[in-house]
Design a protein around this motif. Structure first.
Motif, PDB file in Angstrom:
ATOM      1  N   GLU A  91       0.817  -1.220   0.000  1.00 10.17           N
ATOM      2  CA  GLU A  91       0.000   0.000   0.000  1.00 10.17           C
ATOM      3  C   GLU A  91       0.850   1.269   0.000  1.00 10.17           C
ATOM      4  N   MET A  92       2.037   1.183   0.608  1.00 11.38           N
ATOM      5  CA  MET A  92       2.870   2.376   0.788  1.00 11.38           C
ATOM      6  C   MET A  92       4.020   2.449  -0.222  1.00 11.38           C
ATOM      7  N   ASP A  93       4.047   1.540  -1.182  1.00 16.57           N
ATOM      8  CA  ASP A  93       5.115   1.497  -2.177  1.00 16.57           C
ATOM      9  C   ASP A  93       6.482   1.350  -1.509  1.00 16.57           C
ATOM     10  N   ILE A  94       6.548   0.398  -0.592  1.00 19.53           N
ATOM     11  CA  ILE A  94       7.773   0.065   0.127  1.00 19.53           C
ATOM     12  C   ILE A  94       8.126  -1.372  -0.230  1.00 19.53           C
ATOM     13  N   THR A  95       9.406  -1.647  -0.438  1.00 11.77           N
ATOM     14  CA  THR A  95       9.849  -2.996  -0.769  1.00 11.77           C
ATOM     15  C   THR A  95       9.812  -3.870   0.480  1.00 11.77           C
ATOM     16  N   TYR A  96       9.187  -5.026   0.346  1.00 11.69           N
ATOM     17  CA  TYR A  96       9.107  -5.982   1.450  1.00 11.69           C
ATOM     18  C   TYR A  96       9.967  -7.192   1.096  1.00 11.69           C
ATOM     19  N   VAL A  97      10.771  -7.668   2.054  1.00  9.51           N
ATOM     20  CA  VAL A  97      11.597  -8.854   1.858  1.00  9.51           C
ATOM     21  C   VAL A  97      11.168  -9.902   2.874  1.00  9.51           C
ATOM     22  N   ASP A  98      10.700 -11.030   2.377  1.00  2.23           N
ATOM     23  CA  ASP A  98      10.247 -12.126   3.232  1.00  2.23           C
ATOM     24  C   ASP A  98      11.428 -13.047   3.527  1.00  2.23           C
ATOM     25  N   ILE A  99      11.775 -13.191   4.796  1.00 10.36           N
ATOM     26  CA  ILE A  99      12.902 -14.053   5.184  1.00 10.36           C
ATOM     27  C   ILE A  99      12.443 -15.284   5.963  1.00 10.36           C
ATOM     28  N   PHE A 100      11.132 -15.482   6.057  1.00  7.05           N
ATOM     29  CA  PHE A 100      10.618 -16.588   6.862  1.00  7.05           C
ATOM     30  C   PHE A 100      11.202 -17.928   6.413  1.00  7.05           C
ATOM     31  N   ASP A 101      11.084 -18.229   5.137  1.00  6.65           N
ATOM     32  CA  ASP A 101      11.556 -19.522   4.640  1.00  6.65           C
ATOM     33  C   ASP A 101      13.073 -19.644   4.677  1.00  6.65           C
ATOM     34  N   ILE A 102      13.751 -18.521   4.508  1.00  2.00           N
ATOM     35  CA  ILE A 102      15.217 -18.527   4.522  1.00  2.00           C
ATOM     36  C   ILE A 102      15.739 -19.022   5.870  1.00  2.00           C
ATOM     37  N   LEU A 103      15.056 -18.640   6.961  1.00  2.00           N
ATOM     38  CA  LEU A 103      15.531 -18.997   8.303  1.00  2.00           C
ATOM     39  C   LEU A 103      14.697 -20.107   8.952  1.00  2.00           C
ATOM     40  N   ASP A 104      13.963 -20.858   8.151  1.00  3.75           N
ATOM     41  CA  ASP A 104      13.151 -21.947   8.694  1.00  3.75           C
ATOM     42  C   ASP A 104      14.004 -23.208   8.845  1.00  3.75           C
ATOM     43  N   ASN A 105      15.059 -23.079   9.663  1.00  3.62           N
ATOM     44  CA  ASN A 105      16.006 -24.168   9.872  1.00  3.62           C
ATOM     45  C   ASN A 105      16.662 -23.946  11.230  1.00  3.62           C
ATOM     46  N   LYS A 106      16.382 -24.826  12.168  1.00  4.67           N
ATOM     47  CA  LYS A 106      16.903 -24.624  13.527  1.00  4.67           C
ATOM     48  C   LYS A 106      18.431 -24.644  13.585  1.00  4.67           C
ATOM     49  N   GLU A 107      19.076 -25.176  12.557  1.00  9.54           N
ATOM     50  CA  GLU A 107      20.541 -25.195  12.536  1.00  9.54           C
ATOM     51  C   GLU A 107      21.123 -23.795  12.329  1.00  9.54           C
ATOM     52  N   LEU A 108      20.290 -22.836  11.924  1.00  6.19           N
ATOM     53  CA  LEU A 108      20.755 -21.464  11.722  1.00  6.19           C
ATOM     54  C   LEU A 108      20.684 -20.633  13.002  1.00  6.19           C
ATOM     55  N   PHE A 109      20.398 -21.310  14.122  1.00 12.80           N
ATOM     56  CA  PHE A 109      20.349 -20.665  15.432  1.00 12.80           C
ATOM     57  C   PHE A 109      21.307 -21.421  16.332  1.00 12.80           C
ATOM     58  N   SER A 110      22.469 -20.827  16.612  1.00 14.30           N
ATOM     59  CA  SER A 110      23.516 -21.546  17.331  1.00 14.30           C
ATOM     60  C   SER A 110      23.185 -21.781  18.795  1.00 14.30           C
ATOM     61  N   ASN A 111      22.378 -20.920  19.386  1.00 11.59           N
ATOM     62  CA  ASN A 111      22.030 -21.059  20.795  1.00 11.59           C
ATOM     63  C   ASN A 111      20.519 -21.259  20.903  1.00 11.59           C
TER      64      ASN A 111
END
Length: 169
Positions: free
Chosen positions: A124-144
């Protein structure tokens, strides 16, 4: 929090870089690009681990809280657009507790709901949105497992998702 950023802009917060005072409104006005990842602290502060089962089993109330956060985010984006005339990129959210598998489905539902709200707002505001949900859907990307922040590899994936040609038109 979102309100902290709103306050910083409204108060024209001063930051120092190389001994030079810079004012936030001026920084926004002179920017070529503004990237924003904000609101997770608003969301996470309501996710007490001791009460997470109550929060995530009552999804409709949690979505109402997300709606309140979305309203605050919209206020912030309008304020930023008042000063920043060039491209603005807003990053969506990821599941901050991927190792909490018992509630993964519920958490994913709430995060996806939040991301849909943000994406609609950005459209609605002509702002670029970047979806990272799927990119980080991996518990191995969280060290703690007790930390909601991704590992260095997770942050690298977020950065590369921002720099694809379709996001920098």
């Amino acid at each position: 929090t979102i309100q902290d950023v709103i306050n910083d802009i409204n108060n024209n917060k001063v930051v120092e870089e190389d001994g030079k005072k810079l004012y936030l409104k001026e920084i926004l006005r002179e920017s070529d690009l503004v990237t924003l990842t904000v609101g997770a602290n608003n969301f996470i502060k309501g996710l007490s681990i001791n009460d997470i089962s109550n929060i995530l089993t009552n999804i409709e109330n949690t979505k109402k809280e997300v709606d309140n956060i979305s309203d605050e985010l919209k206020e912030l984006l309008l304020l930023i657009k008042k000063y920043a005339k060039n491209q603005i990129i807003v990053t969506g959210y990821f599941n901050p507790l991927p190792r909490l598998e018992i509630y993964k489905q519920e958490m994913d539902e709430v995060i996806k709901y939040f991301n849909n709200e943000i994406e609609s707002m950005c459209d609605e505001m002509d702002i670029t949105y970047v979806d990272i949900f799927d990119i980080l859907d991996n518990k191995e990307l969280f060290s703690n497992p007790l930390d909601v922040h991704p590992s260095k590899k997770g942050y690298e994936l977020i950065l590369t998702s921002h720099h694809t040609p379709e996001n920098l038109e």
